[in-house]
Scaffold this active site. Sequence first.
Site, PDB file in Angstrom:
ATOM      1  N   THR A 104     104.909 118.734  93.548  1.00 35.02           N
ATOM      2  CA  THR A 104     103.903 119.516  94.309  1.00 35.02           C
ATOM      3  C   THR A 104     104.175 119.461  95.816  1.00 35.02           C
ATOM      4  O   THR A 104     103.915 120.425  96.521  1.00 35.02           O
ATOM      5  CB  THR A 104     102.461 119.034  94.027  1.00 35.02           C
ATOM      6  OG1 THR A 104     102.390 117.631  94.286  1.00 35.02           O
ATOM      7  CG2 THR A 104     102.021 119.316  92.608  1.00 35.02           C
ATOM      8  N   VAL A 162     110.875 121.257  84.758  1.00 27.62           N
ATOM      9  CA  VAL A 162     111.967 122.170  84.417  1.00 27.62           C
ATOM     10  C   VAL A 162     112.658 122.681  85.678  1.00 27.62           C
ATOM     11  O   VAL A 162     113.525 123.547  85.617  1.00 27.62           O
ATOM     12  CB  VAL A 162     111.432 123.358  83.572  1.00 27.62           C
ATOM     13  CG1 VAL A 162     110.887 122.864  82.236  1.00 27.62           C
ATOM     14  CG2 VAL A 162     110.351 124.157  84.315  1.00 27.62           C
ATOM     15  N   HIS A 188     111.475 118.722  78.863  1.00 27.30           N
ATOM     16  CA  HIS A 188     110.894 120.045  78.605  1.00 27.30           C
ATOM     17  C   HIS A 188     111.877 121.167  78.949  1.00 27.30           C
ATOM     18  O   HIS A 188     111.467 122.303  79.172  1.00 27.30           O
ATOM     19  CB  HIS A 188     109.566 120.213  79.361  1.00 27.30           C
ATOM     20  CG  HIS A 188     108.450 119.396  78.766  1.00 27.30           C
ATOM     21  ND1 HIS A 188     107.223 119.243  79.362  1.00 27.30           N
ATOM     22  CD2 HIS A 188     108.370 118.692  77.599  1.00 27.30           C
ATOM     23  CE1 HIS A 188     106.435 118.478  78.602  1.00 27.30           C
ATOM     24  NE2 HIS A 188     107.111 118.122  77.534  1.00 27.30           N
TER      25      HIS A 188
HETATM   26  P1  OAD Z   1      99.814 117.892  85.107  1.00 23.86           P
HETATM   27  O1  OAD Z   1      99.480 119.026  86.000  1.00 23.86           O
HETATM   28  O2  OAD Z   1      99.099 117.783  83.825  1.00 23.86           O
HETATM   29  O3  OAD Z   1      99.593 116.513  85.885  1.00 23.86           O
HETATM   30  C1  OAD Z   1     100.105 116.315  87.163  1.00 23.86           C
HETATM   31  C2  OAD Z   1      99.502 115.045  87.722  1.00 23.86           C
HETATM   32  O4  OAD Z   1     100.125 114.798  88.969  1.00 23.86           O
HETATM   33  C3  OAD Z   1      98.002 115.137  87.974  1.00 23.86           C
HETATM   34  O5  OAD Z   1      97.351 113.969  87.487  1.00 23.86           O
HETATM   35  C4  OAD Z   1      97.905 115.223  89.503  1.00 23.86           C
HETATM   36  O6  OAD Z   1      96.748 114.558  90.006  1.00 23.86           O
HETATM   37  C5  OAD Z   1      99.148 114.491  89.928  1.00 23.86           C
HETATM   38  N1  OAD Z   1      99.684 114.921  91.232  1.00 23.86           N
HETATM   39  C6  OAD Z   1      99.706 116.153  91.778  1.00 23.86           C
HETATM   40  N2  OAD Z   1     100.351 116.147  92.953  1.00 23.86           N
HETATM   41  C7  OAD Z   1     100.751 114.872  93.165  1.00 23.86           C
HETATM   42  C8  OAD Z   1     101.486 114.224  94.192  1.00 23.86           C
HETATM   43  N3  OAD Z   1     101.924 114.864  95.278  1.00 23.86           N
HETATM   44  N4  OAD Z   1     101.731 112.909  94.049  1.00 23.86           N
HETATM   45  C9  OAD Z   1     101.283 112.211  92.972  1.00 23.86           C
HETATM   46  N5  OAD Z   1     100.591 112.778  91.977  1.00 23.86           N
HETATM   47  C10 OAD Z   1     100.338 114.096  92.051  1.00 23.86           C
HETATM   48  O7  OAD Z   1     101.405 117.921  84.900  1.00 23.86           O
HETATM   49  P2  OAD Z   1     102.272 117.168  83.783  1.00 23.86           P
HETATM   50  O8  OAD Z   1     101.624 115.899  83.397  1.00 23.86           O
HETATM   51  O9  OAD Z   1     103.665 117.124  84.272  1.00 23.86           O
HETATM   52  O10 OAD Z   1     104.502 121.551  79.690  1.00 23.86           O
HETATM   53  O11 OAD Z   1     102.171 118.190  82.602  1.00 23.86           O
HETATM   54  C11 OAD Z   1     102.883 117.951  81.426  1.00 23.86           C
HETATM   55  C12 OAD Z   1     103.256 119.248  80.773  1.00 23.86           C
HETATM   56  O12 OAD Z   1     102.099 120.068  80.638  1.00 23.86           O
HETATM   57  C13 OAD Z   1     104.196 120.121  81.582  1.00 23.86           C
HETATM   58  O13 OAD Z   1     105.554 119.746  81.454  1.00 23.86           O
HETATM   59  C14 OAD Z   1     103.940 121.480  81.021  1.00 23.86           C
HETATM   60  C15 OAD Z   1     102.434 121.431  80.999  1.00 23.86           C
HETATM   61  O14 OAD Z   1     101.817 122.250  80.105  1.00 23.86           O
HETATM   62  C16 OAD Z   1     104.755 122.745  79.128  1.00 23.86           C
HETATM   63  O15 OAD Z   1     104.612 123.807  79.707  1.00 23.86           O
HETATM   64  C17 OAD Z   1     105.263 122.654  77.727  1.00 23.86           C
END
Ligand code: OAD
Length: 240
Positions: free
Chosen positions: A27, A102, A118
């Site tokens: 992010t 990705v 992924h």
């Molecule tokens: P999420 O969006 O579910 O979670 C991201 C986490 O990172 C959240 O808890 C945020 O609070 C935190 N966050 C955001 N910015 C941050 C920063 N600068 N520093 C630290 N933490 C931060 O994303 P994922 O867990 O990666 O899959 O999601 C998993 C999967 O769900 C993805 O790969 C995608 C999605 O659906 C598919 O599309 C199949």
Amino acid sequence: MSKIETVVDWLLSSNKTVVLTGAGMSTESGVPDFRSASGWWTKTDPQKVATVDALETNYPLFHEFYSMRIQLLEKCAPHKGHYILADWEKKGILHHLATQNVDGFHSQAGNKKVDELHGSIYTFRCHSCGKSATKEAFLAMESCAHCNGRLRPNVVLFGEMLPDKAWMSALSNIQRADVVIVIGTSLEVYPVNQLPMMTKGKKVYINKEMVSHATYFDCILEGKAKEVLMELNEQLEKRG
Ligand code: OAD
């Protein structure tokens, strides 16, 4: 001793350290995550764009969503935190990295041992015959040159298996790790959310917010990925 110093101690005495990242890692590069207030899934229903069903029954919407993400990534790049992780690999502090992202940023920053759990948004194939295709053909919404099927990026959609090789590699590295650092993931998505529990090593969680099901970690560093990695790196450098 501060939590940062504790984690640095663990890193310095670890023979095998593995990092697992999620969308929160990117992010600070300008790429939205999925479940935060500004995340993709607060504006778009994942069922409508990121499933096999979406690809098969509503291709225009599927195509629009992934084209938008591909075009956004062209304007973004890895940040200092990605480069710190690449530097740790070079110095032998980090031994393996697995990611749900990705965007390819870890490899772009220089990490060599990366499992893309992924998939990757930079390569493409036909959903029907599996033959590879170009980004240009996908963006132009062309059909497969071999079978006329639908083109798609090589990302894992909901309802699909994870790439076997990447999964087995991430699992075996995490099982054998002395330290696992999980960065920027809500741990909502199965099966990757099971991986941190597979280690007997120390478990560290770096996230900008605490999530209720992350209580099994040995240390939680609440903060932004780039900032926390910079703090850890500074302490590591002080310790020589
Ligand atoms: P999420 O969006 O579910 O979670 C991201 C986490 O990172 C959240 O808890 C945020 O609070 C935190 N966050 C955001 N910015 C941050 C920063 N600068 N520093 C630290 N933490 C931060 O994303 P994922 O867990 O990666 O899959 O999601 C998993 C999967 O769900 C993805 O790969 C995608 C999605 O659906 C598919 O599309 C199949």
